[in-house]
Design a protein around this motif. Structure first.
Motif, PDB file in Angstrom:
ATOM      1  N   LEU A 258      10.631   5.672   2.338  1.00  0.00           N
ATOM      2  CA  LEU A 258      10.676   6.655   1.259  1.00  0.00           C
ATOM      3  C   LEU A 258      11.560   6.187   0.109  1.00  0.00           C
ATOM      4  O   LEU A 258      11.243   6.423  -1.064  1.00  0.00           O
ATOM      5  N   SER A 259      12.658   5.525   0.415  1.00  0.00           N
ATOM      6  CA  SER A 259      13.596   5.074  -0.614  1.00  0.00           C
ATOM      7  C   SER A 259      13.046   3.912  -1.422  1.00  0.00           C
ATOM      8  O   SER A 259      13.269   3.816  -2.632  1.00  0.00           O
ATOM      9  N   GLY A 260      12.326   3.015  -0.749  1.00  0.00           N
ATOM     10  CA  GLY A 260      11.917   1.782  -1.397  1.00  0.00           C
ATOM     11  C   GLY A 260      10.547   1.803  -2.031  1.00  0.00           C
ATOM     12  O   GLY A 260      10.114   0.790  -2.592  1.00  0.00           O
ATOM     13  N   ASN A 261       9.866   2.945  -1.967  1.00  0.00           N
ATOM     14  CA  ASN A 261       8.502   3.009  -2.488  1.00  0.00           C
ATOM     15  C   ASN A 261       8.274   4.323  -3.231  1.00  0.00           C
ATOM     16  O   ASN A 261       8.994   5.300  -3.032  1.00  0.00           O
ATOM     17  N   ASN A 262       7.268   4.323  -4.078  1.00  0.00           N
ATOM     18  CA  ASN A 262       6.919   5.525  -4.831  1.00  0.00           C
ATOM     19  C   ASN A 262       5.943   6.366  -4.013  1.00  0.00           C
ATOM     20  O   ASN A 262       4.732   6.313  -4.220  1.00  0.00           O
ATOM     21  N   ILE A 263       6.480   7.130  -3.063  1.00  0.00           N
ATOM     22  CA  ILE A 263       5.663   7.991  -2.215  1.00  0.00           C
ATOM     23  C   ILE A 263       5.434   9.318  -2.932  1.00  0.00           C
ATOM     24  O   ILE A 263       6.379   9.978  -3.355  1.00  0.00           O
ATOM     25  N   LYS A 264       4.170   9.729  -3.062  1.00  0.00           N
ATOM     26  CA  LYS A 264       3.846  10.951  -3.798  1.00  0.00           C
ATOM     27  C   LYS A 264       4.026  12.216  -2.963  1.00  0.00           C
ATOM     28  O   LYS A 264       4.446  13.249  -3.469  1.00  0.00           O
ATOM     29  N   SER A 265       3.668  12.144  -1.674  1.00  0.00           N
ATOM     30  CA  SER A 265       3.766  13.317  -0.812  1.00  0.00           C
ATOM     31  C   SER A 265       3.817  12.867   0.639  1.00  0.00           C
ATOM     32  O   SER A 265       3.444  11.739   0.963  1.00  0.00           O
ATOM     33  N   VAL A 266       4.273  13.765   1.501  1.00  0.00           N
ATOM     34  CA  VAL A 266       4.342  13.481   2.932  1.00  0.00           C
ATOM     35  C   VAL A 266       3.725  14.650   3.694  1.00  0.00           C
ATOM     36  O   VAL A 266       4.088  15.812   3.469  1.00  0.00           O
ATOM     37  N   THR A 267       2.784  14.323   4.567  1.00  0.00           N
ATOM     38  CA  THR A 267       2.199  15.327   5.460  1.00  0.00           C
ATOM     39  C   THR A 267       2.560  14.948   6.892  1.00  0.00           C
ATOM     40  O   THR A 267       2.309  13.825   7.321  1.00  0.00           O
ATOM     41  N   VAL A 268       3.177  15.874   7.600  1.00  0.00           N
ATOM     42  CA  VAL A 268       3.536  15.668   9.005  1.00  0.00           C
ATOM     43  C   VAL A 268       2.545  16.440   9.866  1.00  0.00           C
ATOM     44  O   VAL A 268       2.331  17.637   9.648  1.00  0.00           O
TER      45      VAL A 268
ATOM     46  N   TYR B 194       0.806  -1.227   0.000  1.00  0.00           N
ATOM     47  CA  TYR B 194       0.000   0.000   0.000  1.00  0.00           C
ATOM     48  C   TYR B 194       0.838   1.276   0.000  1.00  0.00           C
ATOM     49  O   TYR B 194       0.304   2.373  -0.151  1.00  0.00           O
ATOM     50  N   PHE B 195       2.168   1.158   0.137  1.00  0.00           N
ATOM     51  CA  PHE B 195       3.017   2.349   0.060  1.00  0.00           C
ATOM     52  C   PHE B 195       3.197   2.835  -1.377  1.00  0.00           C
ATOM     53  O   PHE B 195       3.538   3.995  -1.599  1.00  0.00           O
ATOM     54  N   GLU B 196       3.027   1.947  -2.363  1.00  0.00           N
ATOM     55  CA  GLU B 196       3.256   2.333  -3.750  1.00  0.00           C
ATOM     56  C   GLU B 196       2.239   3.390  -4.192  1.00  0.00           C
ATOM     57  O   GLU B 196       1.033   3.152  -4.161  1.00  0.00           O
ATOM     58  N   GLY B 197       2.749   4.558  -4.591  1.00  0.00           N
ATOM     59  CA  GLY B 197       1.893   5.639  -5.053  1.00  0.00           C
ATOM     60  C   GLY B 197       1.114   6.328  -3.952  1.00  0.00           C
ATOM     61  O   GLY B 197       0.123   7.014  -4.228  1.00  0.00           O
ATOM     62  N   ALA B 198       1.555   6.169  -2.709  1.00  0.00           N
ATOM     63  CA  ALA B 198       0.784   6.675  -1.564  1.00  0.00           C
ATOM     64  C   ALA B 198       1.114   8.124  -1.233  1.00  0.00           C
ATOM     65  O   ALA B 198       2.232   8.595  -1.431  1.00  0.00           O
ATOM     66  N   ASN B 199       0.103   8.802  -0.706  1.00  0.00           N
ATOM     67  CA  ASN B 199       0.311  10.058   0.006  1.00  0.00           C
ATOM     68  C   ASN B 199       0.455   9.678   1.473  1.00  0.00           C
ATOM     69  O   ASN B 199      -0.464   9.092   2.052  1.00  0.00           O
ATOM     70  N   LEU B 200       1.590   9.993   2.068  1.00  0.00           N
ATOM     71  CA  LEU B 200       1.928   9.501   3.399  1.00  0.00           C
ATOM     72  C   LEU B 200       1.601  10.531   4.475  1.00  0.00           C
ATOM     73  O   LEU B 200       1.902  11.716   4.330  1.00  0.00           O
ATOM     74  N   LEU B 201       0.977  10.059   5.551  1.00  0.00           N
ATOM     75  CA  LEU B 201       0.731  10.881   6.740  1.00  0.00           C
ATOM     76  C   LEU B 201       1.591  10.347   7.868  1.00  0.00           C
ATOM     77  O   LEU B 201       1.500   9.177   8.227  1.00  0.00           O
ATOM     78  N   VAL B 202       2.452  11.188   8.416  1.00  0.00           N
ATOM     79  CA  VAL B 202       3.261  10.832   9.585  1.00  0.00           C
ATOM     80  C   VAL B 202       2.818  11.740  10.721  1.00  0.00           C
ATOM     81  O   VAL B 202       3.032  12.954  10.683  1.00  0.00           O
TER      82      VAL B 202
ATOM     83  N   LYS C 288      15.261  11.821  -2.610  1.00  0.00           N
ATOM     84  CA  LYS C 288      14.120  12.063  -3.490  1.00  0.00           C
ATOM     85  C   LYS C 288      13.517  13.446  -3.225  1.00  0.00           C
ATOM     86  O   LYS C 288      13.515  13.917  -2.091  1.00  0.00           O
ATOM     87  N   MET C 289      13.010  14.043  -4.291  1.00  0.00           N
ATOM     88  CA  MET C 289      12.329  15.334  -4.165  1.00  0.00           C
ATOM     89  C   MET C 289      10.838  15.060  -4.002  1.00  0.00           C
ATOM     90  O   MET C 289      10.086  14.964  -4.978  1.00  0.00           O
ATOM     91  N   ILE C 290      10.391  14.905  -2.770  1.00  0.00           N
ATOM     92  CA  ILE C 290       9.001  14.577  -2.477  1.00  0.00           C
ATOM     93  C   ILE C 290       8.344  15.778  -1.800  1.00  0.00           C
ATOM     94  O   ILE C 290       8.849  16.277  -0.797  1.00  0.00           O
ATOM     95  N   PRO C 291       7.221  16.269  -2.323  1.00  0.00           N
ATOM     96  CA  PRO C 291       6.532  17.389  -1.664  1.00  0.00           C
ATOM     97  C   PRO C 291       6.133  17.017  -0.235  1.00  0.00           C
ATOM     98  O   PRO C 291       5.648  15.911   0.002  1.00  0.00           O
ATOM     99  N   TRP C 292       6.353  17.949   0.701  1.00  0.00           N
ATOM    100  CA  TRP C 292       5.966  17.661   2.072  1.00  0.00           C
ATOM    101  C   TRP C 292       5.507  18.930   2.772  1.00  0.00           C
ATOM    102  O   TRP C 292       5.849  20.040   2.364  1.00  0.00           O
TER     103      TRP C 292
END
Length: 238
Positions: free
Chosen positions: A187-197, A137-145, A221-225
């Motif tokens: 973050l390195s091993g998956n295609n994460i689209k964005s990160v919200t903290v 489920y990490f592939e293509g995910a918008n991540l919430l931490v 990686k240049m990931i929007p956060w």
């Protein structure tokens, strides 16, 4: 086809296994105390394993090799997660995706407006320490931490933050651990689209923000956060 692929010098290999752990595609295995490239079609040629090797036993070469098969890699990851032993032997830590039917009034508002507030959680587990780094489920995910306390302080947490995101929670003060390494692997091993903290305004919550910042830098990686801070009385702060 002729393409770039890794080459392992078995004479230099000391059998530490660092490259196998760093290879998120599962192309490298430890056999008889040595690292071996067992699936050429799993090797993407990007070389995440190179900096992990302490003896410089890994290098690039261009030669005849099968094309990188991303579909097979993703299928193998999914199979490995399903077969992985449960942490601490607890069935409650087994990784799984959660699929929900759309509620006809999902965005209508609060409980009094449509009778119930549905959970927006889309996966399990949610604790940073327990989640597998290569869960499908990490592939293509918008991540919430998020810091643990934020969901209790902010009333619309599910609707405003968990919805359409993969959720990871933790408390750097109570866990007494640096989450940077685990988050870097995700973050390195998956295609994460964005990160919200999402953190609390209290100083100790800076640990979770710093862990994400360090992980983003380490991943290369240049990931929007973005960072959202919640006050102790439950308000969102700028």
């Amino acid at each position: 086809m002729i393409r770039k692929i890794i080459k392992i010098d078995e004479e230099k290999c000391n059998g530490c296994g660092a490259c196998a752990a760093a290879c998120h595609e599962g192309a490298i295995e430890m056999i008889d105390g040595k690292a071996k490239l067992t699936r050429e079609d799993y090797c993407d040629g990007l070389g995440d394993c190179l900096p992990a090797c302490p003896t410089d036993a890994i290098s690039f070469e261009e030669r005849e090799a099968p094309a990188y098969d991303e579909t097979a890699v993703l299928a193998a990851k999914k199979k490995a997660v399903a077969a992985a032993p449960l942490p601490c032997g607890c069935p409650g830590t087994k990784s799984r995706a959660i699929h929900r039917d759309a509620h006809p009034h999902a965005d209508a508002g609060r409980k009094e407006e449509y009778g119930s507030i549905e959970s927006r959680l889309s996966q399990w587990p949610v604790q940073i320490k327990l989640v597998p780094v290569n869960a499908p489920y990490f592939e293509g995910a918008n991540l919430l931490v998020a810091a643990d306390c934020t969901a209790y302080a902010y009333g619309d947490f599910h609707r405003d933050f968990i919805k359409n995101r993969i959720t990871l929670i933790g408390c750097p003060k109570l866990d007494d651990v640096d989450y940077s390494e685990k988050l870097t692997a995700i973050l390195s091993g998956n295609n994460i689209k964005s990160v919200t903290v999402v953190r609390m305004e209290v100083p100790c919550c800076g640990g979770i923000e710093n862990a994400v910042k360090n992980a983003l830098q380490a991943s290369g990686k240049m990931i929007p956060w973005q960072v959202v801070t919640i006050s102790t009385d439950g308000r969102g702060l700028e």
